[in-house]
Design a protein around this motif. Structure first.
Motif, PDB file in Angstrom:
ATOM      1  N   GLY A  11       0.817  -1.212   0.000  1.00 26.47           N
ATOM      2  CA  GLY A  11       0.000   0.000   0.000  1.00 26.47           C
ATOM      3  C   GLY A  11       0.846   1.255   0.000  1.00 26.47           C
ATOM      4  N   ALA A  12       1.920   1.235   0.775  1.00 25.42           N
ATOM      5  CA  ALA A  12       2.817   2.391   0.843  1.00 25.42           C
ATOM      6  C   ALA A  12       3.471   2.646  -0.508  1.00 25.42           C
ATOM      7  CB  ALA A  12       3.876   2.163   1.914  1.00 25.42           C
ATOM      8  N   LEU A  13       3.902   1.571  -1.181  1.00 25.14           N
ATOM      9  CA  LEU A  13       4.538   1.731  -2.498  1.00 25.14           C
ATOM     10  C   LEU A  13       3.545   2.282  -3.510  1.00 25.14           C
ATOM     11  CD1 LEU A  13       7.090   1.250  -4.221  1.00 25.14           C
ATOM     12  CD2 LEU A  13       6.105  -0.963  -4.857  1.00 25.14           C
ATOM     13  N   ILE A  14       2.321   1.798  -3.492  1.00 29.68           N
ATOM     14  CA  ILE A  14       1.299   2.285  -4.425  1.00 29.68           C
ATOM     15  C   ILE A  14       1.000   3.766  -4.176  1.00 29.68           C
ATOM     16  CG2 ILE A  14      -1.142   2.097  -5.059  1.00 29.68           C
ATOM     17  CD1 ILE A  14      -0.856  -0.945  -4.631  1.00 29.68           C
ATOM     18  N   ARG A  15       0.940   4.148  -2.898  1.00 27.98           N
ATOM     19  CA  ARG A  15       0.704   5.568  -2.585  1.00 27.98           C
ATOM     20  C   ARG A  15       1.854   6.439  -3.083  1.00 27.98           C
ATOM     21  NH1 ARG A  15      -1.598   3.017   1.907  1.00 27.98           N
ATOM     22  NH2 ARG A  15       0.298   3.081   3.160  1.00 27.98           N
ATOM     23  N   LYS A  16       3.072   5.961  -2.893  1.00 22.89           N
ATOM     24  CA  LYS A  16       4.242   6.706  -3.384  1.00 22.89           C
ATOM     25  C   LYS A  16       4.193   6.817  -4.911  1.00 22.89           C
ATOM     26  CE  LYS A  16       6.798   7.371   0.419  1.00 22.89           C
ATOM     27  NZ  LYS A  16       7.236   8.708   0.904  1.00 22.89           N
ATOM     28  N   ALA A  17       3.820   5.749  -5.587  1.00 24.99           N
ATOM     29  CA  ALA A  17       3.744   5.749  -7.046  1.00 24.99           C
ATOM     30  C   ALA A  17       2.684   6.734  -7.546  1.00 24.99           C
ATOM     31  CB  ALA A  17       3.433   4.339  -7.552  1.00 24.99           C
ATOM     32  N   LYS A  18       1.528   6.739  -6.904  1.00 25.69           N
ATOM     33  CA  LYS A  18       0.443   7.630  -7.320  1.00 25.69           C
ATOM     34  C   LYS A  18       0.843   9.096  -7.211  1.00 25.69           C
ATOM     35  CE  LYS A  18      -3.582   4.653  -6.601  1.00 25.69           C
ATOM     36  NZ  LYS A  18      -4.828   4.411  -5.817  1.00 25.69           N
ATOM     37  N   ILE A  22       1.899   0.892 -11.351  1.00 28.37           N
ATOM     38  CA  ILE A  22       2.718  -0.292 -11.051  1.00 28.37           C
ATOM     39  C   ILE A  22       1.788  -1.512 -11.042  1.00 28.37           C
ATOM     40  CG2 ILE A  22       4.687   0.780  -9.921  1.00 28.37           C
ATOM     41  CD1 ILE A  22       3.341   0.452  -7.243  1.00 28.37           C
ATOM     42  N   PRO A  23       1.436  -2.023 -12.244  1.00 25.30           N
ATOM     43  CA  PRO A  23       0.384  -3.042 -12.380  1.00 25.30           C
ATOM     44  C   PRO A  23       0.647  -4.353 -11.640  1.00 25.30           C
ATOM     45  CG  PRO A  23       1.592  -2.731 -14.441  1.00 25.30           C
ATOM     46  CD  PRO A  23       1.971  -1.604 -13.558  1.00 25.30           C
ATOM     47  N   TYR A  24       1.887  -4.821 -11.603  1.00 26.98           N
ATOM     48  CA  TYR A  24       2.156  -6.066 -10.879  1.00 26.98           C
ATOM     49  C   TYR A  24       1.831  -5.894  -9.403  1.00 26.98           C
ATOM     50  CZ  TYR A  24       4.397  -8.680 -14.669  1.00 26.98           C
ATOM     51  OH  TYR A  24       4.635  -9.385 -15.817  1.00 26.98           O
ATOM     52  N   ASN A  25       2.298  -4.819  -8.813  1.00 26.66           N
ATOM     53  CA  ASN A  25       2.047  -4.570  -7.399  1.00 26.66           C
ATOM     54  C   ASN A  25       0.576  -4.297  -7.122  1.00 26.66           C
ATOM     55  OD1 ASN A  25       4.619  -4.332  -5.506  1.00 26.66           O
ATOM     56  ND2 ASN A  25       5.232  -3.650  -7.553  1.00 26.66           N
ATOM     57  N   GLU A  26      -0.079  -3.586  -8.036  1.00 28.37           N
ATOM     58  CA  GLU A  26      -1.501  -3.311  -7.853  1.00 28.37           C
ATOM     59  C   GLU A  26      -2.319  -4.601  -7.909  1.00 28.37           C
ATOM     60  OE1 GLU A  26      -2.355  -0.426 -10.847  1.00 28.37           O
ATOM     61  OE2 GLU A  26      -1.144   1.141  -9.897  1.00 28.37           O
ATOM     62  N   CYS A  27      -1.918  -5.519  -8.785  1.00 26.75           N
ATOM     63  CA  CYS A  27      -2.610  -6.804  -8.902  1.00 26.75           C
ATOM     64  C   CYS A  27      -2.438  -7.642  -7.632  1.00 26.75           C
ATOM     65  CB  CYS A  27      -2.074  -7.566 -10.110  1.00 26.75           C
ATOM     66  SG  CYS A  27      -2.830  -9.190 -10.339  1.00 26.75           S
ATOM     67  N   VAL A  28      -1.205  -7.744  -7.154  1.00 29.55           N
ATOM     68  CA  VAL A  28      -0.949  -8.520  -5.941  1.00 29.55           C
ATOM     69  C   VAL A  28      -1.640  -7.880  -4.739  1.00 29.55           C
ATOM     70  CG1 VAL A  28       0.839  -9.253  -4.312  1.00 29.55           C
ATOM     71  CG2 VAL A  28       1.189  -9.550  -6.765  1.00 29.55           C
TER      72      VAL A  28
END
Length: 308
Positions: free
Chosen positions: A276-283, A289-295
């Motif tokens: 979740g933290a990585l996705i927030r940083k990416a946004k 980051i589709p692989y991480n979003e999928c997992v």
């Protein structure tokens, strides 16, 4: 120095146990429901490297459920799960003390939270490269690795960092001072964001994920996405680090990640503090980051289903 440990699980129990075994004054803050176990039986560590040992309450070792006892500590190791960081730090902010807080946790947002409540000057970053878990209340199993990297957020090699590292080394802890703890935190996230959540999806050990071509490829892509996000924040992670993680060490190959163990035991999991933290940083950088979003979505779904 007098040390405090908040969160006496696999990580806090091991490092705190080593400090106490090494003769340092150590205060362990645990949950009220487990306090009687520690008071009666002490803290036992079963380590592949240091053998089995038990530390019991004495003039130098205290087990408590009160944060106020930390007021005379010089350093507090914060070892709670990332989803508990804010609530615990709020409690620490009420303690009349000026101790430094070492965040020995997963994720890349804990230091910001601690600084917000206690002040940036009291925050020390850390990453624990260790395989350890809570076997039962009061019993910690240390089954792999053990390196602890610590560092000031501004990168300076301060007197307090040198003092802490010297104490830990004296206690038998494998410790290293990081000159760039932000890089070190992202380097640890690189491993965590791949192996922890994907192990919940697969339900297998680190070694089993690495042995199969397709799961190994997914792990690599999860890390490559993390590397790209880190670069957007000025952190240059190395391809050689990813390749090293994909080889893994022999003692980690049969290791079940902490997230998988928590999931199997019906405990809360750190998906928000890691993926979740990585996705927030990416946004924030307008990145996908589709692989991480999928997992992330899959693990969140699994987590929701077990609560129904």
């Amino acid at each position: 120095m007098r040390y405090g440990v908040v969160g006496v699980g696999g990580v806090g129990g091991f490092y705190g146990g080593m400090l106490a075994k090494g003769g340092f004054e150590t205060v362990f803050v645990t949950k009220q429901r487990y306090l009687s176990v520690f008071k009666d039986k002490g803290l036992t560590v079963e380590s592949y490297k240091h053998g089995k040992f038990t530390v019991k309450e004495s003039g130098k070792v205290v087990f408590t459920d009160s944060y106020d006892v930390l007021k005379d500590c010089d350093v507090v190791l914060l070892c709670v799960k990332s989803y508990d960081t804010e609530s615990v730090v709020q409690e620490l902010s009420k303690v009349n003390g000026d101790f430094a807080v070492v965040s020995v946790q997963n994720g890349i947002e804990n230091e910001e939270i601690i600084g917000r409540y206690l002040g940036d000057d009291r925050v020390i970053g850390a990453t624990a490269f260790i395989g350890s878990y809570l076997k039962e209340p009061g019993v910690i199993v240390h089954e792999a690795a053990g390196l602890l990297e610590i560092g000031e957020i501004d990168g300076k090699i301060s007197d307090r960092i040198k003092h802490i590292a010297a104490d830990m080394e004296k206690a038998g802890i494998d410790v290293r001072i990081s000159k760039d703890i932000n890089y070190t935190l992202w380097k640890k996230l690189l491993w965590n964001v791949a192996f922890n959540p994907y192990s919940v999806v697969t339900g297998v050990t680190v070694g089993q994920m690495l042995e199969f071509e397709y799961t190994r490829s997914i792990l690599k892509n999860l890390m490559l996405e993390c590397k790209k996000v880190a670069a957007a924040y000025g952190i240059s992670l190395k391809d050689s680090t990813i390749e090293g993680y994909l080889k893994s060490s022999s003692d980690l190959r049969e290791y079940k990640t902490s997230m998988l163990l928590d999931f199997e035991r019906g405990k809360p999991i750190e998906i928000e503090g890691i993926t979740g933290a990585l996705i927030r940083k990416a946004k924030r950088k307008g990145m996908k980051i589709p692989y991480n979003e999928c997992v992330y979505g899959t693990v969140k779904f699994f987590d929701l289903q077990r609560k129904i």
